[in-house]
Design a protein around this motif. Structure first.
Motif, PDB file in Angstrom:
ATOM      1  N   GLN A   5       0.572  -0.978  -0.167  1.00 36.23           N
ATOM      2  CA  GLN A   5      -0.380  -0.011   0.463  1.00 36.23           C
ATOM      3  C   GLN A   5       0.960   1.408   0.526  1.00 36.23           C
ATOM      4  OE1 GLN A   5      -3.142   0.428  -0.494  1.00 36.23           O
ATOM      5  NE2 GLN A   5      -3.566  -1.768  -0.320  1.00 36.23           N
ATOM      6  N   PRO A   6       0.339   2.508  -0.355  1.00 33.80           N
ATOM      7  CA  PRO A   6       0.983   3.386  -0.429  1.00 33.80           C
ATOM      8  C   PRO A   6       1.154   4.431   0.978  1.00 33.80           C
ATOM      9  CG  PRO A   6      -0.937   3.932  -1.782  1.00 33.80           C
ATOM     10  CD  PRO A   6      -0.179   2.293  -1.185  1.00 33.80           C
ATOM     11  N   LEU A  21       4.669  -0.298   0.946  1.00 31.59           N
ATOM     12  CA  LEU A  21       5.378  -0.413   2.199  1.00 31.59           C
ATOM     13  C   LEU A  21       5.960  -2.103   1.862  1.00 31.59           C
ATOM     14  CD1 LEU A  21       5.565  -0.764   5.072  1.00 31.59           C
ATOM     15  CD2 LEU A  21       3.709  -1.452   5.705  1.00 31.59           C
ATOM     16  N   LEU A  22       6.767  -2.465   1.707  1.00 27.92           N
ATOM     17  CA  LEU A  22       7.588  -3.591   1.379  1.00 27.92           C
ATOM     18  C   LEU A  22       7.783  -3.935   2.084  1.00 27.92           C
ATOM     19  CD1 LEU A  22      10.564  -2.702  -0.552  1.00 27.92           C
ATOM     20  CD2 LEU A  22       8.471  -3.181  -1.598  1.00 27.92           C
ATOM     21  N   SER A  23       8.721  -3.747   3.510  1.00 30.28           N
ATOM     22  CA  SER A  23       8.277  -5.266   4.913  1.00 30.28           C
ATOM     23  C   SER A  23       8.040  -4.703   6.310  1.00 30.28           C
ATOM     24  CB  SER A  23       9.872  -5.823   4.536  1.00 30.28           C
ATOM     25  OG  SER A  23      10.558  -5.427   4.674  1.00 30.28           O
ATOM     26  N   VAL A  24       8.116  -4.834   6.939  1.00 32.07           N
ATOM     27  CA  VAL A  24       7.970  -4.496   8.188  1.00 32.07           C
ATOM     28  C   VAL A  24       8.192  -5.588   9.569  1.00 32.07           C
ATOM     29  CG1 VAL A  24       5.965  -3.859   9.927  1.00 32.07           C
ATOM     30  CG2 VAL A  24       5.858  -3.059   7.849  1.00 32.07           C
ATOM     31  N   ASP A  25       9.708  -5.409  10.450  1.00 30.41           N
ATOM     32  CA  ASP A  25       9.340  -6.013  11.139  1.00 30.41           C
ATOM     33  C   ASP A  25       9.543  -5.318  12.896  1.00 30.41           C
ATOM     34  OD1 ASP A  25      12.535  -5.484  11.416  1.00 30.41           O
ATOM     35  OD2 ASP A  25      12.945  -6.185  10.108  1.00 30.41           O
ATOM     36  N   ALA A  26      10.378  -5.831  13.450  1.00 26.85           N
ATOM     37  CA  ALA A  26      10.622  -5.424  15.331  1.00 26.85           C
ATOM     38  C   ALA A  26      11.311  -3.964  15.022  1.00 26.85           C
ATOM     39  CB  ALA A  26      10.672  -6.136  15.879  1.00 26.85           C
ATOM     40  N   THR A  27      11.936  -4.283  13.958  1.00 29.07           N
ATOM     41  CA  THR A  27      13.276  -3.221  14.125  1.00 29.07           C
ATOM     42  C   THR A  27      13.084  -1.867  13.602  1.00 29.07           C
ATOM     43  OG1 THR A  27      14.657  -4.352  12.708  1.00 29.07           O
ATOM     44  CG2 THR A  27      14.690  -4.363  15.717  1.00 29.07           C
ATOM     45  N   ILE A  29      10.950  -0.107   9.199  1.00 26.03           N
ATOM     46  CA  ILE A  29      10.407  -1.240   8.512  1.00 26.03           C
ATOM     47  C   ILE A  29      10.772  -0.430   6.876  1.00 26.03           C
ATOM     48  CG2 ILE A  29       7.839  -0.277   9.600  1.00 26.03           C
ATOM     49  CD1 ILE A  29       7.997   2.296   7.544  1.00 26.03           C
ATOM     50  N   THR A  30      10.369  -0.829   5.922  1.00 25.94           N
ATOM     51  CA  THR A  30      11.636  -0.795   4.047  1.00 25.94           C
ATOM     52  C   THR A  30      10.377  -0.516   2.526  1.00 25.94           C
ATOM     53  OG1 THR A  30      12.581  -2.405   4.574  1.00 25.94           O
ATOM     54  CG2 THR A  30      12.186  -1.465   2.346  1.00 25.94           C
ATOM     55  N   LEU A  31      10.642   0.921   2.909  1.00 28.72           N
ATOM     56  CA  LEU A  31       9.538   1.113   1.624  1.00 28.72           C
ATOM     57  C   LEU A  31      10.272   1.799   0.140  1.00 28.72           C
ATOM     58  CD1 LEU A  31       8.445   4.119   3.566  1.00 28.72           C
ATOM     59  CD2 LEU A  31       7.477   2.453   3.364  1.00 28.72           C
ATOM     60  N   LYS A  32       9.272   1.475  -0.576  1.00 30.95           N
ATOM     61  CA  LYS A  32      10.402   1.135  -2.274  1.00 30.95           C
ATOM     62  C   LYS A  32       9.294   2.682  -2.386  1.00 30.95           C
ATOM     63  CE  LYS A  32      11.878  -1.138  -4.351  1.00 30.95           C
ATOM     64  NZ  LYS A  32      12.265  -1.976  -5.370  1.00 30.95           N
ATOM     65  N   ASP A  33       9.673   3.912  -3.048  1.00 29.79           N
ATOM     66  CA  ASP A  33       9.523   5.346  -2.702  1.00 29.79           C
ATOM     67  C   ASP A  33       9.367   5.276  -4.681  1.00 29.79           C
ATOM     68  OD1 ASP A  33      11.577   5.791  -4.196  1.00 29.79           O
ATOM     69  OD2 ASP A  33      12.491   7.409  -3.023  1.00 29.79           O
ATOM     70  N   THR A  34       9.152   6.363  -5.195  1.00 28.48           N
ATOM     71  CA  THR A  34       8.212   6.906  -6.550  1.00 28.48           C
ATOM     72  C   THR A  34      10.059   6.598  -8.030  1.00 28.48           C
ATOM     73  OG1 THR A  34       8.362   8.967  -6.441  1.00 28.48           O
ATOM     74  CG2 THR A  34       6.228   7.451  -5.696  1.00 28.48           C
ATOM     75  N   ARG A  35      10.955   7.288  -6.986  1.00 24.61           N
ATOM     76  CA  ARG A  35      11.721   6.665  -7.724  1.00 24.61           C
ATOM     77  C   ARG A  35      13.159   5.741  -8.085  1.00 24.61           C
ATOM     78  NH1 ARG A  35      15.428  11.675  -6.282  1.00 24.61           N
ATOM     79  NH2 ARG A  35      13.949  11.733  -4.201  1.00 24.61           N
ATOM     80  N   HIS A  39      13.909   2.658   0.724  1.00 21.61           N
ATOM     81  CA  HIS A  39      14.032   3.104   2.492  1.00 21.61           C
ATOM     82  C   HIS A  39      14.067   2.357   3.655  1.00 21.61           C
ATOM     83  CE1 HIS A  39      13.803   7.604   0.448  1.00 21.61           C
ATOM     84  NE2 HIS A  39      13.726   6.978  -0.459  1.00 21.61           N
ATOM     85  N   ARG A  40      15.139   1.766   4.416  1.00 24.48           N
ATOM     86  CA  ARG A  40      14.541   1.437   5.646  1.00 24.48           C
ATOM     87  C   ARG A  40      14.779   2.193   6.624  1.00 24.48           C
ATOM     88  NH1 ARG A  40      17.685  -0.926   2.254  1.00 24.48           N
ATOM     89  NH2 ARG A  40      17.236  -3.312   2.185  1.00 24.48           N
ATOM     90  N   ILE A  41      13.723   2.750   7.439  1.00 25.77           N
ATOM     91  CA  ILE A  41      13.395   3.264   8.429  1.00 25.77           C
ATOM     92  C   ILE A  41      13.305   2.306   9.671  1.00 25.77           C
ATOM     93  CG2 ILE A  41      12.165   5.045   9.443  1.00 25.77           C
ATOM     94  CD1 ILE A  41      11.170   5.374   6.321  1.00 25.77           C
ATOM     95  N   PRO A  42      14.659   2.585  10.647  1.00 29.57           N
ATOM     96  CA  PRO A  42      14.133   2.322  12.336  1.00 29.57           C
ATOM     97  C   PRO A  42      12.968   2.270  12.580  1.00 29.57           C
ATOM     98  CG  PRO A  42      15.956   3.306  11.679  1.00 29.57           C
ATOM     99  CD  PRO A  42      15.235   4.108  10.705  1.00 29.57           C
ATOM    100  N   VAL A  43      12.316   1.601  13.556  1.00 29.70           N
ATOM    101  CA  VAL A  43      11.388   1.669  13.426  1.00 29.70           C
ATOM    102  C   VAL A  43      11.160   3.335  15.717  1.00 29.70           C
ATOM    103  CG1 VAL A  43       9.456   1.026  15.912  1.00 29.70           C
ATOM    104  CG2 VAL A  43      10.105  -0.528  13.186  1.00 29.70           C
ATOM    105  N   SER A  44      12.619   3.153  15.882  1.00 27.33           N
ATOM    106  CA  SER A  44      12.733   4.451  16.220  1.00 27.33           C
ATOM    107  C   SER A  44      12.382   5.183  15.502  1.00 27.33           C
ATOM    108  CB  SER A  44      14.203   3.317  17.435  1.00 27.33           C
ATOM    109  OG  SER A  44      15.184   3.429  16.442  1.00 27.33           O
ATOM    110  N   GLU A  45      12.619   6.107  14.789  1.00 27.25           N
ATOM    111  CA  GLU A  45      12.701   7.144  13.815  1.00 27.25           C
ATOM    112  C   GLU A  45      11.509   7.384  13.771  1.00 27.25           C
ATOM    113  OE1 GLU A  45      15.455   7.419  11.445  1.00 27.25           O
ATOM    114  OE2 GLU A  45      17.190   7.019  12.207  1.00 27.25           O
TER     115      GLU A  45
END
Length: 66
Positions: A5-6, A21-27, A29-35, A39-45
């Motif tokens: 989902q976007p 959204l590509l994946s989610v785990d305990a630490t 999330i991983t997204l793929k942008d329009t380009r 992007h791997r984003i720590p849950v803490s951020e």
């Protein structure tokens, strides 16, 4: 449920990353942008994740008095 989902990932520093959204785990999330950048984003951020659920249902407010 939200995979592929976007979404908008709003970070604690105020920046927003838009992508699918590509994946989610305990630490992280991983997204793929329009380009097509990953992007791997720590849950803490993460501050919040914003998305459309396309169900045309307005949920009740979680805030008293509304």
């Amino acid at each position: 449920m939200l995979q592929r989902q976007p979404i908008n990932a709003v970070l604690s520093n105020g920046n927003t990353v838009f992508g699918r959204l590509l994946s989610v785990d305990a630490t992280q999330i991983t997204l793929k942008d329009t380009r097509n950048h990953t992007h791997r984003i720590p849950v803490s951020e993460l501050y919040e994740i914003v998305y459309d659920d396309n169900r045309d249902i307005v949920p009740p407010s979680r805030h008293a008095g509304f």
